[in-house]
Structure formats: C-alpha cells, structure tokens
Design a protein around this motif. Sequence first.
Motif, mmCIF file in Angstrom:
data_model
loop_
_atom_site.group_PDB
_atom_site.id
_atom_site.type_symbol
_atom_site.label_atom_id
_atom_site.label_comp_id
_atom_site.label_asym_id
_atom_site.label_seq_id
_atom_site.Cartn_x
_atom_site.Cartn_y
_atom_site.Cartn_z
ATOM 1 N N LYS A 134 44.450 30.472 36.852
ATOM 2 C CA LYS A 134 44.075 31.405 37.913
ATOM 3 C C LYS A 134 44.787 32.752 37.714
ATOM 4 O O LYS A 134 44.170 33.814 37.801
ATOM 5 C CB LYS A 134 44.456 30.801 39.269
ATOM 6 C CG LYS A 134 43.810 31.442 40.458
ATOM 7 C CD LYS A 134 44.221 30.766 41.753
ATOM 8 C CE LYS A 134 43.616 29.385 41.841
ATOM 9 N NZ LYS A 134 43.838 28.753 43.158
ATOM 10 N N GLU A 135 46.071 32.697 37.407
ATOM 11 C CA GLU A 135 46.844 33.925 37.193
ATOM 12 C C GLU A 135 46.364 34.671 35.954
ATOM 13 O O GLU A 135 46.289 35.897 35.944
ATOM 14 C CB GLU A 135 48.329 33.594 37.102
ATOM 15 C CG GLU A 135 48.909 33.159 38.433
ATOM 16 C CD GLU A 135 50.313 32.581 38.335
ATOM 17 O OE1 GLU A 135 50.885 32.528 37.218
ATOM 18 O OE2 GLU A 135 50.840 32.151 39.388
ATOM 19 N N GLU A 195 43.136 36.568 36.674
ATOM 20 C CA GLU A 195 43.368 37.780 37.463
ATOM 21 C C GLU A 195 43.747 38.964 36.574
ATOM 22 O O GLU A 195 43.458 40.108 36.910
ATOM 23 C CB GLU A 195 44.443 37.530 38.516
ATOM 24 C CG GLU A 195 43.972 36.620 39.628
ATOM 25 C CD GLU A 195 45.080 36.175 40.566
ATOM 26 O OE1 GLU A 195 46.258 36.592 40.379
ATOM 27 O OE2 GLU A 195 44.776 35.400 41.490
ATOM 28 N N THR A 196 44.366 38.709 35.423
ATOM 29 C CA THR A 196 44.768 39.795 34.520
ATOM 30 C C THR A 196 43.583 40.399 33.771
ATOM 31 O O THR A 196 43.685 41.497 33.244
ATOM 32 C CB THR A 196 45.809 39.325 33.480
ATOM 33 O OG1 THR A 196 45.193 38.417 32.553
ATOM 34 C CG2 THR A 196 47.008 38.687 34.143
ATOM 35 N N GLU A 247 40.664 41.378 34.967
ATOM 36 C CA GLU A 247 40.070 42.464 35.749
ATOM 37 C C GLU A 247 38.607 42.695 35.398
ATOM 38 O O GLU A 247 38.179 43.822 35.131
ATOM 39 C CB GLU A 247 40.885 43.747 35.591
ATOM 40 C CG GLU A 247 42.309 43.603 36.106
ATOM 41 C CD GLU A 247 43.139 44.856 35.963
ATOM 42 O OE1 GLU A 247 42.698 45.814 35.286
ATOM 43 O OE2 GLU A 247 44.242 44.882 36.519
#
Length: 117
Positions: A50-51, A54-55, A57
């Motif tokens: 998940k993290e 998010e990077t 974009e």
Amino acid sequence: MNGIIFVYNADSGLFNTLTDIAHKVFSPETYSCNLCAITYGNFGMRQEWKEFLETLEIPMQFLHRDEFHERYGMQGLALPAVLLQEGEQLRLLVSADEIGRCADMADLKGLLQEKLK
C-alpha cells in the motif's frame, strides 16, 4: 482516464474471497494468483505494498478477473496482469509470466518500477 490496472486471477465476491483465503493458507504452492499472494495477506492488502503504491502517484484500479472482463471485454489475457491505460487503449505492462517469476514483494516492486520508467 490514464493509469494502471491491476487484474487479479481471482473472481470477486464473498464466497470467492473466502475460498481464495483458504487456498492461500492450505495450499499456497498451487494458488493461481501470484499478484494476490505477494500483495495481500489473509485479511487485506499488505501495508508495505500500500505504501509503495502511494509513491507511484498514478491513478490505479484493482479488478478481479470477472470485473475486468465485464468492464473491458478483453478475453484471452493471461492473468494476473498489470495494464497501462492510455485513454481508451490498454497496454500490457507486466505479464502473468513476469509476475509469476517474482519471488517476493521486492521483486514485484522492482519489476513495476522498471516497467514504468
């Protein structure tokens, strides 16, 4: 819409979800979706994945096999797969074979980053 579409080699719905969880627990070596196996634990998306997402974009969709076929009508595509949507066009970004060769999340993240360059 432009973005990435992750297509899992599993169908949607509660029964299918429960069946997939049982399959991953009791017979992981025969589970048919390495994308699911790497990015999901038994009860949801792994925090590390998940993290990472998010990077990136970039807009993303996450579809099960049945949802993908219903929405896009594409048949014959080996799944799981990651597609790049450019307007109305879909282009294979990461194939089922490539995903299948990923031993872990680090491999999958590296592969996706390489393909997005």
